[in-house]
Design a protein around this motif. Structure first.
Motif, PDB file in Angstrom:
ATOM      1  N   UNK A 167      -5.736  -1.495 -14.103  1.00  0.00           N
ATOM      2  CA  UNK A 167      -6.583  -0.458 -13.509  1.00  0.00           C
ATOM      3  C   UNK A 167      -7.390   0.199 -14.623  1.00  0.00           C
ATOM      4  N   UNK A 168      -8.687   0.405 -14.368  1.00  0.00           N
ATOM      5  CA  UNK A 168      -9.589   1.004 -15.357  1.00  0.00           C
ATOM      6  C   UNK A 168     -10.388   2.111 -14.665  1.00  0.00           C
ATOM      7  N   UNK A 169     -10.157   3.356 -15.089  1.00  0.00           N
ATOM      8  CA  UNK A 169     -10.913   4.490 -14.561  1.00  0.00           C
ATOM      9  C   UNK A 169     -10.809   4.640 -13.063  1.00  0.00           C
ATOM     10  N   UNK A 170      -9.649   4.356 -12.490  1.00  0.00           N
ATOM     11  CA  UNK A 170      -9.486   4.339 -11.045  1.00  0.00           C
ATOM     12  C   UNK A 170      -9.523   5.774 -10.499  1.00  0.00           C
ATOM     13  N   UNK A 171     -10.416   6.000  -9.533  1.00  0.00           N
ATOM     14  CA  UNK A 171     -10.572   7.331  -8.922  1.00  0.00           C
ATOM     15  C   UNK A 171     -10.726   7.154  -7.425  1.00  0.00           C
ATOM     16  N   UNK A 172     -10.040   8.020  -6.671  1.00  0.00           N
ATOM     17  CA  UNK A 172     -10.133   7.984  -5.224  1.00  0.00           C
ATOM     18  C   UNK A 172     -10.193   9.412  -4.696  1.00  0.00           C
ATOM     19  N   UNK A 173     -11.228   9.695  -3.910  1.00  0.00           N
ATOM     20  CA  UNK A 173     -11.406  11.016  -3.311  1.00  0.00           C
ATOM     21  C   UNK A 173     -11.463  10.872  -1.797  1.00  0.00           C
ATOM     22  N   UNK A 174     -10.826  11.840  -1.117  1.00  0.00           N
ATOM     23  CA  UNK A 174     -10.912  11.967   0.331  1.00  0.00           C
ATOM     24  C   UNK A 174     -11.566  13.310   0.628  1.00  0.00           C
ATOM     25  N   UNK A 175     -12.882  13.305   0.767  1.00  0.00           N
ATOM     26  CA  UNK A 175     -13.585  14.562   0.949  1.00  0.00           C
ATOM     27  C   UNK A 175     -13.476  15.423  -0.304  1.00  0.00           C
ATOM     28  N   UNK A 176     -12.928  16.621  -0.151  1.00  0.00           N
ATOM     29  CA  UNK A 176     -12.748  17.523  -1.289  1.00  0.00           C
ATOM     30  C   UNK A 176     -11.449  17.256  -2.039  1.00  0.00           C
ATOM     31  N   UNK A 177     -10.594  16.399  -1.497  1.00  0.00           N
ATOM     32  CA  UNK A 177      -9.306  16.107  -2.116  1.00  0.00           C
ATOM     33  C   UNK A 177      -9.425  14.905  -3.032  1.00  0.00           C
ATOM     34  N   UNK A 178      -9.017  15.088  -4.309  1.00  0.00           N
ATOM     35  CA  UNK A 178      -8.995  13.990  -5.275  1.00  0.00           C
ATOM     36  C   UNK A 178      -7.566  13.501  -5.391  1.00  0.00           C
ATOM     37  N   UNK A 179      -7.288  12.332  -4.830  1.00  0.00           N
ATOM     38  CA  UNK A 179      -5.931  11.789  -4.844  1.00  0.00           C
ATOM     39  C   UNK A 179      -5.607  11.117  -6.169  1.00  0.00           C
ATOM     40  N   UNK A 180      -6.563  10.405  -6.743  1.00  0.00           N
ATOM     41  CA  UNK A 180      -6.375   9.705  -8.024  1.00  0.00           C
ATOM     42  C   UNK A 180      -7.618   9.958  -8.861  1.00  0.00           C
ATOM     43  N   UNK A 181      -7.401  10.269 -10.147  1.00  0.00           N
ATOM     44  CA  UNK A 181      -8.537  10.593 -11.001  1.00  0.00           C
ATOM     45  C   UNK A 181      -8.421   9.864 -12.336  1.00  0.00           C
ATOM     46  N   UNK A 182      -9.396   8.985 -12.606  1.00  0.00           N
ATOM     47  CA  UNK A 182      -9.564   8.337 -13.915  1.00  0.00           C
ATOM     48  C   UNK A 182      -8.254   7.741 -14.416  1.00  0.00           C
ATOM     49  N   UNK A 183      -7.633   6.942 -13.563  1.00  0.00           N
ATOM     50  CA  UNK A 183      -6.326   6.358 -13.872  1.00  0.00           C
ATOM     51  C   UNK A 183      -6.512   4.964 -14.463  1.00  0.00           C
ATOM     52  N   UNK A 184      -5.926   4.753 -15.639  1.00  0.00           N
ATOM     53  CA  UNK A 184      -6.004   3.449 -16.326  1.00  0.00           C
ATOM     54  C   UNK A 184      -4.612   3.058 -16.806  1.00  0.00           C
ATOM     55  N   UNK A 185      -4.206   1.830 -16.498  1.00  0.00           N
ATOM     56  CA  UNK A 185      -2.893   1.327 -16.941  1.00  0.00           C
ATOM     57  C   UNK A 185      -2.873  -0.185 -16.773  1.00  0.00           C
ATOM     58  N   UNK A 186      -1.838  -0.800 -17.315  1.00  0.00           N
ATOM     59  CA  UNK A 186      -1.603  -2.236 -17.184  1.00  0.00           C
ATOM     60  C   UNK A 186      -0.143  -2.474 -16.809  1.00  0.00           C
ATOM     61  N   UNK A 187       0.070  -3.401 -15.882  1.00  0.00           N
ATOM     62  CA  UNK A 187       1.410  -3.835 -15.497  1.00  0.00           C
ATOM     63  C   UNK A 187       1.543  -5.281 -15.944  1.00  0.00           C
ATOM     64  N   UNK A 188       2.356  -5.496 -16.954  1.00  0.00           N
ATOM     65  CA  UNK A 188       2.456  -6.814 -17.576  1.00  0.00           C
ATOM     66  C   UNK A 188       3.574  -7.650 -16.955  1.00  0.00           C
ATOM     67  N   UNK A 189       3.437  -8.970 -16.999  1.00  0.00           N
ATOM     68  CA  UNK A 189       4.478  -9.848 -16.452  1.00  0.00           C
ATOM     69  C   UNK A 189       5.697  -9.885 -17.364  1.00  0.00           C
ATOM     70  N   UNK A 190       6.803 -10.331 -16.788  1.00  0.00           N
ATOM     71  CA  UNK A 190       8.030 -10.484 -17.558  1.00  0.00           C
ATOM     72  C   UNK A 190       8.845  -9.211 -17.674  1.00  0.00           C
TER      73      UNK A 190
END
Length: 449
Positions: A4-27
């Motif tokens: 995930x790179x800069x993941x942002x999700x808004x529902x109207x005035x509600x910001x559920x996710x803001x500028x989220x970046x991470x990696x989920x690696x195998x193993x």
């Protein structure tokens, strides 16, 4: 791998996710932690293409989920175990999913055996318990033998044996080189299952590190030292030596010492040099739950408050006196009569009808009257008795306009006014229609003597 790179999700005035970046690696098993409302479920829905991000990107193996060819064979997910048609049996539910993805039917029987539902495969899923529904959801996630797996609260409703099975399943899937992403609120289970942690709060990234590093970074490790209780001077001697060596020593309630800033071998050497015997020398490390609570204490949206029971009580009207305590209130068998329906009535002095066993019983209240209303307080001035019942008379002739009506003389007090207060003299007019004896009973019931 999930990225995930800069993941942002808004529902109207509600910001559920803001500028989220991470990696989920195998193993490895990656735990996804965060308080309620922090955006975990929203993030998982965006990973699976169920929600479109407002900005940013999230990919699986370098591609968005919707662009993966035959995504069900590459990604398996359990987000809601109840998302099953209740009229279908467990086998038919999995068989329909297999046919949509081109998975052979024999795979259905294999995953039913993996999750332990082979004996109830023909039962309708609407009769499944919460734990059985979780097992069916895990079977659906494993159906395509995917390389990437996402689980949201996979142990919800499972018994201890089922929790242990899920823990071993997650570890075995990661050991095969798969990517396993697990969201859970059970810190004790995450400490035993996860290798890596991603922690978010209020839609933002708080931590992305291994479980061991996360606990060390969010807790204060210390050594617990205990000396013989029969020799308190040794405790003081050791505390001084440890402080002189640069350690920070704090006493504990049971007489032990909490030492920080010194390693365990160094504490042992200092105790040996000062000729102090040790009854205990043990390291202490905070649990994952303690470290998680310390990390997320500022990102919790829903906090409980003290139950303010006093706020449920209605204030008394101005000038009203508080009610007197009721004898026996709160004891077993105590009964509170319903309150009056006409507002608050101040307490009145006790009436001669009494409350003890064997006391005279009050006359029944007339229809429509409040059976629990108290009689008015007696006044110093004798009140005239209620008028005796008289037969209805003919209506009087209308008076002449020139002659005013003669005043009606007041009735003289009857001997009934000398009766004890609160009986016939204080009886309401509605009760005067029925004869009431003024004499107090001279005998009590036989069982009250």
């Amino acid at each position: 791998m999930i990225e995930a790179v800069g993941l942002t999700k808004r529902y109207g005035d509600k910001t559920a996710v803001y500028n989220l970046s991470f990696q989920v690696r195998p193993g490895a098993v990656t735990g996804f932690l965060g308080p309620n409302g922090s955006g975990k479920s929203t993030t998982m829905r965006m990973i699976l293409g169920l929600d479109n991000p407002t900005s940013g990107t999230v990919t699986i193996g370098g591609y968005p989920y919707r662009r993966l060819p035959n995504a069900a064979r590459q990604v398996g997910a359990l987000l809601d175990a109840k998302a099953v048609h209740g009229g279908r049996s467990a086998r038919n539910h999995l068989l329909s999913l297999a046919q949509l993805s081109g998975i052979p039917a024999r795979r259905v029987d294999e995953v039913l055996g993996v999750v332990g539902l082979q004996d109830v495969a023909k039962r309708r899923s609407k009769g499944f318990s919460l734990g059985m529904g979780q097992r069916l959801g895990i079977a659906a996630a494993l159906l395509g033998d995917p390389q990437v797996l996402l689980f949201d609260e996979p142990v919800n409703g499972l018994d201890p044996e089922g929790i242990l099975w899920v823990r071993n399943l997650m570890k075995s899937l990661a050991a095969e080189g798969r990517t396993v992403f697990v969201s859970s609120h059970l810190m004790s289970e995450m400490a035993l299952t996860a290798d890596h942690l991603i922690v978010i709060g209020r839609g933002q990234l708080l931590s992305d590190m291994s479980v061991k590093d996360f606990i060390s970074a969010n807790s204060a490790d210390f050594a617990r030292v205990r000396t013989p209780q029969t020799e308190p001077q040794l405790r003081e001697k050791l505390a001084g030596a440890l402080s002189a060596a640069g350690g920070h020593v704090l006493p504990e309630q049971d007489g032990a010492l909490r030492v920080t800033g010194l390693a365990l071998p160094q504490i042992s050497d200092i105790a040996h040099d000062t000729d102090v015997r040790l009854w205990e020398l043990s390291p202490h490390q905070a649990s994952l739950e303690e470290a998680y609570m310390r990390m997320t204490q500022g990102a919790v949206d829903y906090r409980s408050t003290t139950d303010q029971k006093a706020g449920l009580q209605q204030p008394l009207p101005p000038g009203a006196t508080p009610p007197m305590p009721v004898p026996g209130q709160g004891q077993p068998g105590w009964y509170a009569p319903p309150p009056p329906q006409h507002g608050y009535a101040p307490p009145q002095p006790a009436q001669p009808y009494g409350t003890g066993y064997g006391a005279p019983v009050a006359p029944p209240a007339p229809n429509g009257a409040n059976p629990y209303a108290q009689a008015p307080a007696p006044s110093a001035t004798p009140q005239p008795p209620a008028a005796s019942p008289v037969p209805p008379a003919a209506p009087p002739a209308p008076a002449s306009p020139a002659q005013p009506a003669a005043p009606v003389p007041a009735a003289a007090p009857s001997p009934a006014s000398d009766a004890p207060q609160g009986q016939a003299a204080a009886a309401p007019a509605s009760l005067a229609k029925a004869p009431v004896s003024d004499a107090a009973p001279t005998t009590q019931p036989e069982d009250a003597r």
